[in-house]
Design an enzyme around this catalytic site. Structure first.
Site, PDB file in Angstrom:
ATOM      1  N   TYR A 116     -10.764   6.581 -22.905  1.00 55.05           N
ATOM      2  CA  TYR A 116      -9.983   7.705 -23.419  1.00 55.05           C
ATOM      3  C   TYR A 116     -10.508   9.033 -22.873  1.00 55.05           C
ATOM      4  O   TYR A 116     -11.709   9.259 -22.816  1.00 55.05           O
ATOM      5  CB  TYR A 116     -10.018   7.710 -24.945  1.00 55.05           C
ATOM      6  N   ASP A 157      -3.444   7.178 -30.319  1.00 54.99           N
ATOM      7  CA  ASP A 157      -4.790   7.586 -29.916  1.00 54.99           C
ATOM      8  C   ASP A 157      -5.665   7.888 -31.124  1.00 54.99           C
ATOM      9  O   ASP A 157      -5.170   8.261 -32.189  1.00 54.99           O
ATOM     10  CB  ASP A 157      -4.726   8.825 -29.009  1.00 54.99           C
ATOM     11  N   GLU A 182       2.161   5.632 -28.376  1.00 55.21           N
ATOM     12  CA  GLU A 182       2.865   6.872 -28.034  1.00 55.21           C
ATOM     13  C   GLU A 182       3.767   6.759 -26.813  1.00 55.21           C
ATOM     14  O   GLU A 182       4.771   7.457 -26.722  1.00 55.21           O
ATOM     15  CB  GLU A 182       1.868   8.013 -27.751  1.00 55.21           C
TER      16      GLU A 182
END
Length: 934
Positions: free
Chosen positions: A342, A111, A24
């Site tokens: 994360y 993700d 991303e």
């Protein structure tokens, strides 16, 4: 939904053997490229590359005539979304298509949550690759994790994509159907949302509680007692105890009163007033008290689980004063740069390697006795197992200590370091031993005249800090309480011991209204209600502030009158849409879609068009959202929803807040010159919070002339100067003469255009020390003279001015602004003093003084400088610009005196500058290799 394995319809493939990895963000791309080597090309999509149309102009021409085009969702064709490539992403898509021509495999490495899965699917649908596509998932950006993810890819999770797409469609339908109702009935540019409207309602409901609250007064006695009379070795010899019972009846405390100031169980307690408390104290004069009982008990406190998204936001708000948005932004950077795992997760579990890393580090830093006897496992019910990643922790199989990363994250990235340190502390502490201590409860009796009185004291000592060596949980300042490691020592006493009375202080109290929500407590409330998901909380909180529904006062979230109007409309006409249980049930059903247990088309059909069953039972059975909006729209009385009744005045006339196009105002009906009811109105400043708008304040506003109080004439211009109450607070302004224009020109509208194009009147906001009723012409002329030229910087030749702004007083030199401590400095600061301020490094974020002081006090007798109370990282503090002293327990910002403030500063100076604790001599242990960082 397209089959992710579809091939043969797009670009790619030349036999080079190289792989294209798409992530991303550019930061993430650079980090992965450093780990994967020359066989991989790593590029970023820079977020979503396509979405539903944002405006009517984005809708392709061939769809503009369709009845569903404004929604961007074809509700008549199984709710098929209309996706368009964002204009700013077209070049990115072209670049990615070009790269596909030179590779043989595509790895989608976005993700691993709903949003990341959706980005991967959109890339697949847009790029249409003719080469094998693999889904690469990892939860930390370290070399071992990235290489393992590349070696063990998986397929795209279509259930997860479906769940994200369903939420996106649902939010679009909700927003695009309900928001126009708000535009027509309340004000333009407002928005409604599945979670944001409920979050706003929660905040409005709390403010209503505060407005309805009635304070109750009660008294007790604080006794300072001396134990050395019967035990010369007592430590400490003196301590405090509080009166808890008189003649066998418990003395009332704040929790005995309800929100209207009424005793809950009046027959069980005695309410003391000032007179009775003073009389009881007088009756104890010259007597001794006796220890009736002393009960000592051990206690143990377990460590907290590692952070998940919501608890990280809450604790970063309390400890670091970060907003939820700021916390997530910093956490994103830490994750992308390989420092933490994360950051969007509902899980508190740690992997086996992480547990071992935490235990090993705790043992090395603190010793064997500080490590829990067995590994600690933290589990909780996760709403969506597919999103239940590991807890947020330092990345890698060995954790980099804060000292190790300080050099990399110091300076401009100091906030990144502070958040990493918080995560590291919480993770290591989660595998440490319990904190242990003792509590001591004393019951002390005496006689005041013929009445037996009972005093109580409770102490707490820490005998073994355990996990508190690494991590101490803080409390929400607006709620009160003590941190985990707070101690209160009492002497060890035995029943029958006599105690001398050193001092008796009758102590008055008043019950407080329920605390407003902070970002931290709102996140906690949303999570407890099951509304929204932790990954969305920061954006929801930002949205309700951006829309003007909520603003911050200190750290508290205060609703606007527009929020009252919108919430009232939704409660009255769309009650189920803002019902807490209904909204939580929708979340659960959306999670069922993510788990593959529910078909999204059926669910959306029931919600939008109606049906006999489904999540939104009440909405579905009433014909669905579309019909609900259609039925209610015409029946909504705009004046009614924009009128919030406050109370009746002393003549029984209701007083309302009206939400108008130019802001809120007060209104009531009074007898006019003819005796007929006539509206009386008063401007309402945004600086007055809803709970501060009492009858007394309302009458003062009604008594203020709406055209302003005339102060006199400006001797230089001859213009009339008036003081007025405006939407953004009290201000002064000049009345300019009407421009001359002949009748013909005026008839053609020239006069109106001349007025618009002519000179603007000077205005100036009143300083905090000024009052609308007492401000003088001299004060007004000083305000209208701003900005004041302080002088010219000899180094740059730029002019330095002193000004008063929305966030308080400040200096300005070109584009460089520096905050001033007090408003008086605007008129008194010299060029030399200004240059000294500019010579200091510019501080960022919470370190800057950009926020106005909470309160301005008098002059410090020691330094001769003005004292103010400011809001700091660890709570409110008093400062004279040179010395800072934290307010202590019992000090109240609103009532602290100049003498007390000067006392705190004097005490702080006497203690000297704060010293860093000396480093402990550490045992030599083999150095552990930290995770590789570039």
């Amino acid at each position: 939904m397209a089959d992710p394995k579809t091939k043969g319809r797009g670009s790619g493939g030349n036999g080079s053997g190289r792989r294209l990895v798409i992530v991303e963000s550019p930061t993430k791309a650079r980090k992965l490229a450093s780990y994967l080597g020359s066989g991989y090309i790593v590029e970023s999509s820079r977020g979503h590359i396509r979405d539903l149309p944002r405006a009517a102009s984005d809708v392709p021409a061939k769809y503009k005539s369709q009845p569903w085009a404004r929604l961007g969702v074809n509700v008549d064709a199984d709710f098929e979304p209309l996706y368009i490539i964002s204009p700013e992403k077209r070049s990115t898509v072209s670049e990615l298509r070009g790269l596909l021509k030179d590779v043989d495999e595509l790895y989608l490495a976005t993700d691993g949550d709903r949003e990341g899965e959706a980005i991967a699917w959109h890339l697949l649908e847009t790029l249409k690759p003719r080469i094998p596509v693999k889904r690469m998932v990892f939860h930390e950006i370290t070399e071992p994790a990235i290489r393992a993810a590349a070696e063990h890819p998986r397929d795209l999770d279509i259930d997860l994509v479906d769940a994200q797409e369903t939420r996106r469609i649902l939010d679009r339908l909700y927003g695009y159907e309900v928001s126009p109702v708000l535009w027509k009935k309340v004000a333009p540019k407002l928005s409604a949302g599945r979670v944001q409207s409920v979050a706003t309602r929660i905040i409005v409901a709390r403010e209503r509680d505060r407005m309805a609250f009635r304070s109750a007064a009660y008294w007790d006695i604080l006794a300072k007692l001396d134990a050395s009379v019967s035990d010369p070795d007592a430590a400490p010899p003196t301590f405090s105890a509080r009166l808890t019972a008189v003649a066998g009846r418990r003395v009332a405390t704040g929790r005995d009163f309800d929100s209207l100031g009424t005793l809950r169980k009046g027959d069980e307690v005695i309410v003391l007033d000032e007179g009775s408390a003073t009389a009881l104290a007088a009756g104890l004069d010259g007597t001794q008290l006796t220890v009736a009982s002393a009960e000592e008990k051990p206690y143990a406190r377990r460590p907290y689980p590692p952070f998940m998204t919501s608890t990280l936001q809450q604790e970063a708000s309390r400890k670091l004063r970060f907003s939820a948005e700021r916390t997530m932004s910093i956490a994103q950077r830490l994750y992308e740069n390989g420092y933490i795992t994360y950051m969007r997760t509902d899980s508190t579990t740690l992997s086996e390697s992480a547990i071992n890393a935490a235990r090993t580090q705790a043992r090395q830093l603190y010793g064997d006795e500080y490590v829990a006897p067995a590994p600690r496992q933290y589990t909780r019910k996760v709403k969506n197992a597919q999103e239940a990643h590991e807890a947020i922790r330092p990345a890698g199989e060995t954790f980099a200590t804060p000292d190790a990363v300080r050099r990399e994250l110091d300076g401009p990235n100091i906030d990144d370091f502070r958040l990493y340190e918080l995560i590291w502390q919480r993770t290591v502490a989660s595998q440490m031993a319990d904190a242990r201590g003792m509590t001591l409860s004393l019951r002390i009796t005496g006689m005041s005249g013929h009445q037996e009185v009972v005093f109580s004291a409770t102490g707490r000592t820490l005998t073994f800090p355990g996990f508190l060596k690494a991590y101490v949980e803080t409390v929400d300042e607006l709620v009160g309480g003590e941190a985990d490691d707070a101690e209160r020592r009492l002497p060890h006493l035995t029943p029958g011991q006599r105690l001398d009375i050193v001092e008796l202080t009758p102590d008055g109290h008043a019950t407080n209204p329920p605390a407003r929500y902070t970002e931290a407590s709102l996140v906690k409330a949303l999570e407890e209600l099951g509304i929204g998901r932790p990954s969305t909380y920061s954006s929801i909180i930002k949205t309700i502030q951006d829309r003007g529904y909520v603003h911050k006062k200190g750290s508290a979230l205060v609703p606007s009158w527009v929020a009252f109007a919108v919430t009232g409309l939704l409660e009255q006409h769309f009650g189920r849409l803002v019902d807490y249980d209904f909204t939580a049930a929708m979340e659960d059903e959306l999670d069922e879609i993510a788990a593959g247990n529910e078909r999204r088309t059926n669910w959306l059909n029931n919600f939008y068009f109606g049906g006999d069953h489904g999540v939104p039972d009440s909405v579905a059975r009433s014909g669905g959202l579309k019909k609900l909006v259609g039925i209610n729209l015409e029946g909504i009385d705009a004046r009614e929803v924009n009128s919030i009744k406050l109370f009746d005045d002393t003549h029984g006339r209701p007083i309302y807040v009206r939400v108008g196009k130019n802001g809120p105002y007060l209104e009531r009906l009074v007898a006019g010159d003819t005796g007929e009811p006539t509206p009386q109105r008063a401007n309402l400043s945004d600086s007055i919070t809803p709970d501060e708008l009492t009858l007394q304040v309302a009458e003062e506003l009604f008594a203020t002339p709406q055209q302003g109080r005339t102060l006199g004439l400006d001797p230089e211009t001859g213009h009339e100067i008036v003081a007025r109450e405006g939407r953004f607070g009290p201000y002064v302004t000049e009345i300019l003469p009407e421009p001359a224009a002949d009748a013909a020109a005026a008839a053609q509208g020239v006069k109106k255009r001349q007025k618009a194009a002519g000179p603007k009147p000077r205005t100036g906001s009143l300083l905090r020390s000024m009052d609308l009723q007492t401000v003088t012409l001299e004060d007004a002329l000083r305000l209208l003279s701003l900005p004041r030229v302080v002088g010219v910087d000899p180094a740059s030749g730029e002019e330095i001015t002193a000004q008063n702004g929305r966030y308080g007083p400040y200096l300005k030199r070109g584009n460089d602004s520096r905050s001033l401590v007090t408003e008086d400095q605007i008129f008194t600061i010299t060029l030399d003093e200004a240059l000294k301020i500019y010579a200091e490094p510019k501080r960022r974020g919470r370190q800057s003084a950009s926020a106005p002081p909470l309160r301005e006090l008098g002059t410090d007798p020691a330094s001769g400088k003005p004292m103010v109370i400011k809001d700091g990282r660890f709570g409110p503090y008093v400062t004279d610009g040179e010395t800072n002293a934290s307010l202590r327990k019992g000090d109240d910002v609103a009532s602290i005196t100049d003498e007390r403030a000067a006392e705190l500063l004097a005490d702080r100076r006497a203690r000297g500058p704060a010293k860093r604790p000396a480093r402990k001599a550490a045992r030599k242990v083999p150095a552990k290799k930290a995770a590789k960082r570039d």
